[in-house]
Design a protein around this motif. Structure first.
Motif, PDB file in Angstrom:
ATOM      1  N   UNK A 160       0.818  -1.179  -0.152  1.00 52.64           N
ATOM      2  CA  UNK A 160       0.037  -0.088  -0.028  1.00 52.64           C
ATOM      3  C   UNK A 160       1.203   1.358   0.032  1.00 52.64           C
ATOM      4  N   UNK A 161       2.164   0.923   0.169  1.00 56.07           N
ATOM      5  CA  UNK A 161       2.895   2.271  -0.046  1.00 56.07           C
ATOM      6  C   UNK A 161       3.233   2.728  -1.335  1.00 56.07           C
ATOM      7  N   UNK A 162       2.929   1.835  -2.387  1.00 58.63           N
ATOM      8  CA  UNK A 162       2.917   2.479  -3.882  1.00 58.63           C
ATOM      9  C   UNK A 162       1.597   1.951  -4.523  1.00 58.63           C
ATOM     10  N   UNK A 163       0.640   1.361  -3.735  1.00 56.09           N
ATOM     11  CA  UNK A 163      -0.768   1.202  -4.524  1.00 56.09           C
ATOM     12  C   UNK A 163      -1.683   2.167  -3.652  1.00 56.09           C
ATOM     13  N   UNK A 164      -2.491   2.636  -4.415  1.00 54.58           N
ATOM     14  CA  UNK A 164      -3.766   3.200  -3.732  1.00 54.58           C
ATOM     15  C   UNK A 164      -4.755   1.905  -3.849  1.00 54.58           C
ATOM     16  N   UNK A 165      -5.693   1.825  -2.765  1.00 53.90           N
ATOM     17  CA  UNK A 165      -6.599   0.960  -2.824  1.00 53.90           C
ATOM     18  C   UNK A 165      -7.468   0.715  -4.159  1.00 53.90           C
TER      19      UNK A 165
ATOM     20  N   UNK B  61       8.354  -2.447 -10.576  1.00 51.50           N
ATOM     21  CA  UNK B  61       8.044  -0.978 -11.519  1.00 51.50           C
ATOM     22  C   UNK B  61       7.721   0.118 -10.755  1.00 51.50           C
ATOM     23  N   UNK B  62       7.150   0.086  -9.448  1.00 51.03           N
ATOM     24  CA  UNK B  62       7.200   1.009  -8.612  1.00 51.03           C
ATOM     25  C   UNK B  62       7.942   1.208  -7.377  1.00 51.03           C
ATOM     26  N   UNK B  63       8.845   0.399  -7.560  1.00 57.38           N
ATOM     27  CA  UNK B  63       9.968   0.561  -6.585  1.00 57.38           C
ATOM     28  C   UNK B  63       9.638   0.805  -5.314  1.00 57.38           C
ATOM     29  N   UNK B  64       8.699  -0.442  -4.620  1.00 57.26           N
ATOM     30  CA  UNK B  64       8.532  -0.371  -3.133  1.00 57.26           C
ATOM     31  C   UNK B  64       9.873  -0.638  -2.264  1.00 57.26           C
ATOM     32  N   UNK B  65      10.052   0.257  -1.278  1.00 56.79           N
ATOM     33  CA  UNK B  65      11.232   0.164  -0.395  1.00 56.79           C
ATOM     34  C   UNK B  65      11.127  -1.091   0.619  1.00 56.79           C
ATOM     35  N   UNK B  66       9.992  -1.297   0.870  1.00 52.73           N
ATOM     36  CA  UNK B  66       9.735  -2.347   1.693  1.00 52.73           C
ATOM     37  C   UNK B  66       9.297  -3.653   1.388  1.00 52.73           C
ATOM     38  N   UNK B  67       9.740  -4.729   2.314  1.00 50.21           N
ATOM     39  CA  UNK B  67       9.106  -5.928   1.814  1.00 50.21           C
ATOM     40  C   UNK B  67       7.552  -5.678   1.288  1.00 50.21           C
ATOM     41  N   UNK B  68       7.348  -6.890   0.361  1.00 51.16           N
ATOM     42  CA  UNK B  68       6.097  -6.685  -0.179  1.00 51.16           C
ATOM     43  C   UNK B  68       5.413  -7.926  -0.347  1.00 51.16           C
ATOM     44  N   UNK B  69       4.142  -8.209   0.140  1.00 48.91           N
ATOM     45  CA  UNK B  69       3.276  -9.573   0.095  1.00 48.91           C
ATOM     46  C   UNK B  69       2.170  -9.038  -0.140  1.00 48.91           C
ATOM     47  N   UNK B  70       1.405  -9.810  -0.835  1.00 46.99           N
ATOM     48  CA  UNK B  70       0.069  -9.757  -0.998  1.00 46.99           C
ATOM     49  C   UNK B  70      -0.682 -11.097  -1.429  1.00 46.99           C
ATOM     50  N   UNK B  71      -2.025 -11.167  -0.920  1.00 48.80           N
ATOM     51  CA  UNK B  71      -2.758 -12.355  -0.930  1.00 48.80           C
ATOM     52  C   UNK B  71      -3.894 -12.188  -1.961  1.00 48.80           C
TER      53      UNK B  71
END
Length: 352
Positions: A299-304, A335-345
């Protein structure tokens, strides 16, 4: 390189929620869960929530856990479960993003009944987002759902109040933020602590469920099902101050911890950090298309609404849920260069 998820070796602590000057080590043994009440009502999902500003303030408080994942790239698992006319398809993916280590842990259980008998379907999905290590996140992955079932999650005649009480008393042990989903029959329960989110994609008309080609012509509503718990937010700040804690100008508890609810972080418990979750429940209808669970890195790089539109477009293209979850995480990390760990379900609901 895509890897199957698995338990990894311990790595150096992550600084993501804790100020760099003062890292927090996760406790190896969890303390007993705090007692708390539960909601007597079953709150309804608002019909007009369309972006990340729309949030549901849920009912309860819980306990958090920390963890770290040693996988270096994306990880995916896809499953499905069918009952009561609904087909549930779910998949998880992960990427360490800009971090040197992976501290997120996830759970995808389409048949989560384990050895507990019951006539109602039970599925369970969760993301545990570790800070300062991954021990607590791994602990929660191993024990939380089993403890919830042991606490009496109803599998015969559905009782919302009893189900919420079981989730609340389900052994939320030390060290991470979390977002968890249980699907019991056609009732969905969402519990969260910290800054991980669950977002529901809802059609404007019932006829669009299961027909993603038709639904793609009309943007789905993005409904946030969780409420973030950060020390800087007024409601959380007030609770912290009543406990004798302070929120510094950088928005951190005691100048160090960003989140105000988490598993573990024992040295902050006396300053108001709690592991009590917000719990929300809703009924699956023909309007619910899919859900996205994500750690704060996503959610740092994606709006809902952005994330919902991204998934909706890929569903229109006929891609599998497993592929969609990987594409979503790849978009965030590469692509959006998230600076954190990124996990999605990604959890997709379909009718036969």
């Amino acid at each position: 390189m895509v890897k199957e998820a698995g338990l990894g070796a311990m790595e150096k602590p992550n600084h993501k929620h804790v100020a760099d000057s003062d890292l927090i080590s996760p406790a190896k043994k969890a303390k007993k869960s705090e007692e708390a009440g539960c909601d007597t009502e079953d709150p309804k999902i608002p019909s007009g929530a369309e972006d990340e500003k729309q949030e549901i303030s849920g009912g309860e408080e819980a306990i958090a856990a920390v963890g770290d994942r040693a996988a270096e790239e994306e990880s995916s698992s896809c499953v499905s479960e069918e009952k009561k006319g609904f087909l549930i398809e779910a998949a998880a993916a992960e990427d360490r993003g800009g971090r040197q280590t992976m501290e997120d842990v996830w759970v995808v259980l389409p048949d989560a009944s384990l050895d507990f008998p019951g006539k109602l379907r039970c599925a369970h999905f969760a993301i545990y987002d570790g800070h300062g290590g991954r021990l607590a996140a791994e602990y929660a992955k191993k024990h939380l759902h089993l403890n919830v079932l042991t606490a009496g999650l109803p599998r015969e005649l559905m009782d919302v109040k009893v189900a919420k009480k079981a989730i609340l008393e389900g052994g939320w042990k030390d060290g991470a933020t979390a977002v968890c989903v249980w699907i019991v029959d056609q009732k969905v329960f969402v519990a969260n602590i910290g800054d991980a989110k669950a977002v529901l994609a809802r059609s404007s008309s019932a006829s669009e469920l299961g027909n993603h080609t038709e639904a793609s012509c009309n943007p789905l509503k993005a409904i946030v099902l969780t409420r973030e718990h950060k020390a800087i937010y007024p409601q959380e700040r007030s609770r912290i101050q009543k406990s004798g804690g302070a929120v510094s100008s950088n928005g951190r508890l005691q100048g160090r911890l960003e989140v105000s609810r988490a598993f573990g972080d024992r040295q902050f418990k006396k300053f108001g950090v709690t592991a009590t979750p917000d719990i929300h429940a809703f009924e699956l209808t023909e309007r619910e298309n899919f859900m996205i669970l994500g750690c704060d890195g996503l959610w740092e790089v994606f709006g809902t609404s952005d994330a919902v539109g991204f998934v909706q477009k890929l569903l229109k293209e006929g891609l599998s849920v497993s592929t969609i979850s990987r594409r979503l995480v790849k978009e965030a990390a590469k692509e959006r260069h998230c600076k954190d760990n990124c996990t999605a379900i990604v959890i997709v609901f379909k009718r036969e």
